[in-house]
Design a protein around this motif. Structure first.
Motif, PDB file in Angstrom:
ATOM      1  N   PHE A 302       0.824  -1.208   0.000  1.00  0.00           N
ATOM      2  CA  PHE A 302       0.000   0.000   0.000  1.00  0.00           C
ATOM      3  C   PHE A 302       0.863   1.266   0.000  1.00  0.00           C
ATOM      4  CE2 PHE A 302      -1.647   3.196   3.094  1.00  0.00           C
ATOM      5  CZ  PHE A 302      -2.672   3.742   2.319  1.00  0.00           C
ATOM      6  N   GLU A 303       1.815   1.318   0.916  1.00  0.00           N
ATOM      7  CA  GLU A 303       2.620   2.537   1.042  1.00  0.00           C
ATOM      8  C   GLU A 303       3.438   2.792  -0.216  1.00  0.00           C
ATOM      9  OE1 GLU A 303       2.168   4.612   3.288  1.00  0.00           O
ATOM     10  OE2 GLU A 303       1.440   3.588   5.084  1.00  0.00           O
ATOM     11  N   ILE A 306       0.914   3.973  -3.072  1.00  0.00           N
ATOM     12  CA  ILE A 306       0.378   5.341  -3.042  1.00  0.00           C
ATOM     13  C   ILE A 306       1.487   6.387  -3.138  1.00  0.00           C
ATOM     14  CG2 ILE A 306      -1.689   4.619  -1.799  1.00  0.00           C
ATOM     15  CD1 ILE A 306      -0.500   6.003   0.724  1.00  0.00           C
ATOM     16  N   ARG A 307       2.651   6.075  -2.575  1.00  0.00           N
ATOM     17  CA  ARG A 307       3.709   7.096  -2.569  1.00  0.00           C
ATOM     18  C   ARG A 307       4.596   6.999  -3.812  1.00  0.00           C
ATOM     19  NH1 ARG A 307       5.133   8.134   3.801  1.00  0.00           N
ATOM     20  NH2 ARG A 307       3.350   7.026   4.634  1.00  0.00           N
ATOM     21  N   ASP A 436      -9.930   3.949   6.632  1.00  0.00           N
ATOM     22  CA  ASP A 436     -10.175   5.274   6.053  1.00  0.00           C
ATOM     23  C   ASP A 436     -10.243   5.341   4.526  1.00  0.00           C
ATOM     24  OD1 ASP A 436      -7.460   4.643   6.030  1.00  0.00           O
ATOM     25  OD2 ASP A 436      -6.766   6.542   6.845  1.00  0.00           O
ATOM     26  N   LEU A 498      -6.796  11.217  11.049  1.00  0.00           N
ATOM     27  CA  LEU A 498      -6.925  10.620   9.717  1.00  0.00           C
ATOM     28  C   LEU A 498      -8.333  10.780   9.145  1.00  0.00           C
ATOM     29  CD1 LEU A 498      -4.965   7.263  10.239  1.00  0.00           C
ATOM     30  CD2 LEU A 498      -4.302   9.120   8.692  1.00  0.00           C
ATOM     31  N   ARG A 570       0.628  15.668   9.522  1.00  0.00           N
ATOM     32  CA  ARG A 570      -0.314  15.009   8.604  1.00  0.00           C
ATOM     33  C   ARG A 570      -1.120  16.012   7.770  1.00  0.00           C
ATOM     34  NH1 ARG A 570      -0.733   9.541   9.119  1.00  0.00           N
ATOM     35  NH2 ARG A 570      -0.490   8.586  11.177  1.00  0.00           N
ATOM     36  N   PRO A 571      -1.610  15.533   6.615  1.00  0.00           N
ATOM     37  CA  PRO A 571      -2.269  16.456   5.680  1.00  0.00           C
ATOM     38  C   PRO A 571      -3.804  16.525   5.739  1.00  0.00           C
ATOM     39  CG  PRO A 571      -1.849  14.360   4.608  1.00  0.00           C
ATOM     40  CD  PRO A 571      -1.353  14.227   6.017  1.00  0.00           C
ATOM     41  N   GLU A 572      -4.498  15.579   6.399  1.00  0.00           N
ATOM     42  CA  GLU A 572      -5.925  15.402   6.109  1.00  0.00           C
ATOM     43  C   GLU A 572      -6.773  16.659   6.253  1.00  0.00           C
ATOM     44  OE1 GLU A 572      -4.109  13.312   7.947  1.00  0.00           O
ATOM     45  OE2 GLU A 572      -3.993  11.605   6.586  1.00  0.00           O
ATOM     46  N   PHE A 632       5.091  12.443   3.572  1.00  0.00           N
ATOM     47  CA  PHE A 632       3.827  13.064   3.158  1.00  0.00           C
ATOM     48  C   PHE A 632       3.741  14.548   3.506  1.00  0.00           C
ATOM     49  CE2 PHE A 632       2.671  10.348   6.944  1.00  0.00           C
ATOM     50  CZ  PHE A 632       2.542  11.363   7.888  1.00  0.00           C
ATOM     51  N   GLU A 636       2.108  15.727   0.469  1.00  0.00           N
ATOM     52  CA  GLU A 636       0.700  16.079   0.637  1.00  0.00           C
ATOM     53  C   GLU A 636       0.485  17.427   1.309  1.00  0.00           C
ATOM     54  OE1 GLU A 636      -2.246  13.015   1.525  1.00  0.00           O
ATOM     55  OE2 GLU A 636      -0.588  11.846   2.312  1.00  0.00           O
ATOM     56  N   THR A 661      -4.630   8.883  -2.568  1.00  0.00           N
ATOM     57  CA  THR A 661      -4.679   9.155  -1.129  1.00  0.00           C
ATOM     58  C   THR A 661      -3.363   9.735  -0.606  1.00  0.00           C
ATOM     59  OG1 THR A 661      -5.396   8.275   1.002  1.00  0.00           O
ATOM     60  CG2 THR A 661      -4.016   6.838  -0.359  1.00  0.00           C
ATOM     61  N   GLU A 662      -2.373   9.867  -1.473  1.00  0.00           N
ATOM     62  CA  GLU A 662      -1.120  10.511  -1.106  1.00  0.00           C
ATOM     63  C   GLU A 662      -0.983  11.844  -1.858  1.00  0.00           C
ATOM     64  OE1 GLU A 662       0.768   9.204   1.257  1.00  0.00           O
ATOM     65  OE2 GLU A 662       2.700  10.214   1.070  1.00  0.00           O
TER      66      GLU A 662
HETATM   67  C1  DMJ Z   1      -0.603   9.223   3.921  1.00  0.00           C
HETATM   68  O1  DMJ Z   1       0.356   8.304   3.621  1.00  0.00           O
HETATM   69  C2  DMJ Z   1      -1.875   8.962   3.179  1.00  0.00           C
HETATM   70  O2  DMJ Z   1      -2.651  10.103   3.182  1.00  0.00           O
HETATM   71  C3  DMJ Z   1      -2.648   7.820   3.762  1.00  0.00           C
HETATM   72  O3  DMJ Z   1      -3.880   7.651   3.132  1.00  0.00           O
HETATM   73  C4  DMJ Z   1      -2.896   8.063   5.217  1.00  0.00           C
HETATM   74  N1  DMJ Z   1      -1.713   8.379   5.936  1.00  0.00           N
HETATM   75  C5  DMJ Z   1      -0.774   9.313   5.399  1.00  0.00           C
HETATM   76  C6  DMJ Z   1      -0.979  10.738   5.806  1.00  0.00           C
HETATM   77  O4  DMJ Z   1      -1.478  10.950   7.024  1.00  0.00           O
END
Ligand code: DMJ
Length: 672
Positions: A302-303, A306-307, A436, A498, A570-572, A632, A636, A661-662
């Protein structure tokens, strides 16, 4: 001793004065340089020459004069362009008097089409003629220019005309590649040719039809602050962690997770969007020369999807540089062994060198959010390469999860078994960690695929109803709407930071025609996410909060447990603020984001370069730096900040792109 009288009288100076008349000087054989004398002497010498000698000298003078006129006219152009260039170098950022723009955004200042283009080959992603590594960009970013002139726009509001060759047949043959102010490749009609010889022509996304001809919006002061923050973060990474996964800004070193330059890859498209060309070119060189996937290393599917895969794909789309697509294909292929499981639900880890995959040591389960949030990237990889295997593998996961029992009104458990393909640890439902982005990717895949895949939409709509029914509550005293968790029928007022992706996702759904109800909920939830920052001493949110359900004197809505009071940059929330501002135009969202940026600068910025996660958002005098800058933050958080402060809806237009999601933008496909 110092006396007043001595101080008052000026010091005595002795000097000699000598005066000589010109006549005396000449008579004495001295040097006379007066104009009249020089004229008389030249004329006397000229008269002493023979007629032939005089004719030869006159002819030579005439010849030199003709040569002078010819060479002056041919040198005029370079001189002029040199002068223009130095003026460009000195220009300032519009709206910010006196601030010199060290790196202009995306496009360089206007130049004549044929002037000085080779001057800075390594700095210019939009070189003319086309550099060898840049093949044509993906079709979604190719727009057909007018026939006679191509008007290029810069973000600084200037535009220029690139003259096309006069000969018609040359026009047809010359492969021109220029990049517009936002990085989109503008080429003469090449949509029938694939991006690379081995690659099948990708399906055209919807954005092909839309020709962006609007005047760009200049970068404003808040965006400049984001650029400054990015540069500061990048400086730390470059000085102490170059080519490694993450910066440790306090110990001036780095940490390795996959050993794949994670921060560098995650930050590529941010640099492109922020217009940091020099940094981008330097990073590109690292990708070209040093990014090696053939390593005996375990990566998280996953990581790394997305990255790394997401980051490479979006950078390919923005830059049109096929290097990134080639690298994306390679990592995509190396991740495929993860899908070789009895249930086709992928394992969490893959050894990208050995081509083997496995679950974590303690279980054969995978995380639901992880196996259902890799789809945007693999589907796009199939579209670009023409190789269906990527899309097939991830679509199968979604189809399978669609049919599974164990959901609660569309809400999914957090784990799924790779042998049986069944959900495990039933009864716990959250919109936070481990679940999430399942919800996020239901909506985003539906958008990516042109809103045709009904099962995805169905699952999304049902899930949001499930959230409303089981997880929504209001806090005291401010009556903030929040999303809690459900564990075996018991409600917990716990909300991860998140979860703050949700207002943005809901707003995106409403923008795409889903019920206006979702927008209302988004508005309420983003207020809550903002309060998770505003009600805390540093103005930064902790990782997890607990909301008060009952009013108690002296208590705020938000309570923080000692184990939860860290902030990982974090970006959310910023992500959701960006969507909310895009769709409503309400400036309060920009102001909230601005507050957050200032608090990041106040409590997490490390003077020698970089930003750090902190352990205690409740202690402004010592937030306890953790010595780690997550990738991120550049991939992000700062990207969404920059987009939030922009008033330009075409800066990653949300009708053309969908963010993974990244925060890596991928094109929306055109309806069939
Ligand atoms: C990021 O790697 C992605 O946004 C992921 O979906 C959730 N965690 C981190 C940022 O918080």
């Amino acid at each position: 001793m110092y006396s007043a009288a001595a101080a008052a009288s000026p010091p005595r100076r002795d000097f000699i004065s000598v005066t000589l008349s010109p006549e005396e000087a000449v008579g004495a054989g001295g040097y006379n340089n007066s104009k009249a004398w020089r004229r008389r002497s030249c004329w006397r010498k000229w008269k002493q020459l023979s007629r032939l000698q005089r004719s030869v000298i006159l002819f030579l003078f005439a010849f030199l004069a003709v040569c002078g006129v010819i060479s002056y006219t041919s040198m005029g152009e370079p001189w002029k362009s040199l002068t223009n260039k130095s003026l460009d170098d000195q220009r300032t950022e519009p709206g910010i008097p006196g601030l010199k723009l060290a790196n202009p955004a995306v496009l360089p200042a206007p130049q004549k089409a044929d002037a000085n283009l080779g001057d800075y080959p390594e700095l210019s992603p939009q070189k003319l003629p086309k550099p060898p590594h840049v093949r044509r960009g993906p079709s979604n970013l190719q727009i057909k220019p007018p026939r006679r002139d191509v008007r290029l726009k810069t973000r600084h509001g200037t535009s220029r005309v690139v003259e096309e060759p006069v000969q018609a047949d040359k026009e047809e043959k010359t492969e021109k590649s220029v990049i517009s102010w936002r990085g989109a490749v503008i080429e003469p009609d090449q949509s029938t040719e694939p991006p690379s010889s081995k690659i099948k022509e990708p399906e055209k996304p919807s954005s092909v039809e839309d020709v962006d001809q609007k005047e760009p919006v200049p970068i404003n002061e808040r965006q400049m602050a984001v650029i400054e923050a990015f540069r500061h973060a990048w400086k730390g990474y470059k000085d102490f962690a170059w080519g490694h996964d993450e910066l440790k800004p306090l110990s001036k070193s780095y940490s390795e997770w996959f050993g794949l330059g994670l921060t560098l890859i995650d930050a590529l498209d941010t640099m492109w969007i922020l217009g940091l060309k020099e940094e981008f070119e330097e990073a590109r060189k690292w990708v070209a020369n040093d990014l090696v996937f053939d390593k005996n290393v375990d990566v998280n599917l996953f990581e790394s999807t997305i990255r790394i895969l997401g980051g490479l794909l979006s950078t390919y789309h923005l830059s049109g540089d096929s290097l990134f697509l080639e690298k994306a294909k390679e990592i995509g292929n190396r991740l495929m062994p993860a899908f070789k499981t009895p249930s086709k639900i992928p394992y969490s880890d893959v050894n990208i060198g050995r081509g083997t995959a496995h679950p974590p040591r303690w279980t054969s389960d995978s995380t639901v959010a992880e196996v259902t949030s890799i789809q945007l990237e693999f589907r796009e990889l199939s579209r670009l390469t023409g190789d269906e295997k990527f899309q097939k593998a991830v679509d199968e996961v979604m189809k399978h999860v669609h049919t599974l029992s164990g959901k609660n009104d569309g809400l999914v458990p957090m784990f799924i078994n790779t042998n049986s393909g069944q959900f495990t640890h039933l009864g716990v439902y959250t919109l936070g960690a481990r679940a999430d982005s399942y919800y996020e990717y239901l909506l985003k895949q539906w958008i990516q695929g042109g809103k045709k895949e009904n099962e995805l939409l169905e699952d999304y709509m049902r899930a949001i109803e499930g959230v409303k029914k089981h997880l929504l509550k209001r806090s005291q005293p401010k009556k903030l709407t929040f999303v809690g968790e459900l564990a075996h029928g018991h409600f917990s007022a716990k909300m991860d930071h998140l979860v703050c992706f949700l207002p943005g996702t809901l707003a995106l759904g409403a923008h795409n025609g889903l019920t206006a109800d979702h927008m209302k909920l988004a508005e309420a939830l983003i207020e809550t996410c903002y309060q998770m920052y505003a009600q805390v001493e540093t103005g930064l949110s902790p990782e997890i909060v607990h909301f008060n359900l009952h009013a108690q004197k002296g208590h705020k809505d938000v309570e923080i447990k000692p184990a939860d009071r860290h902030n990982l940059l974090r970006p959310e929330t910023v992500e959701s603020l960006f969507y909310m501002y895009r769709f409503t135009g309400d400036k309060k969202y920009q102001d909230w984001g601005w507050e957050i940026l200032q608090n990041f600068n106040k409590y997490t910025r490390v003077p020698t370069g970089g930003y750090t996660s902190i352990n205690n958002v409740q202690n402004p005098s010592n937030p306890e730096p953790r010595d780690k800058m997550e990738s991120f933050f550049l991939g992000e958080t700062l990207k969404y900040m920059f987009l939030l402060f922009s008033d330009d809806i075409d800066l990653i237009n949300l009708d053309k792109y969908v963010f993974n999601t990244e925060a890596h933008p991928l094109p929306i496909w055109a309806p069939a």
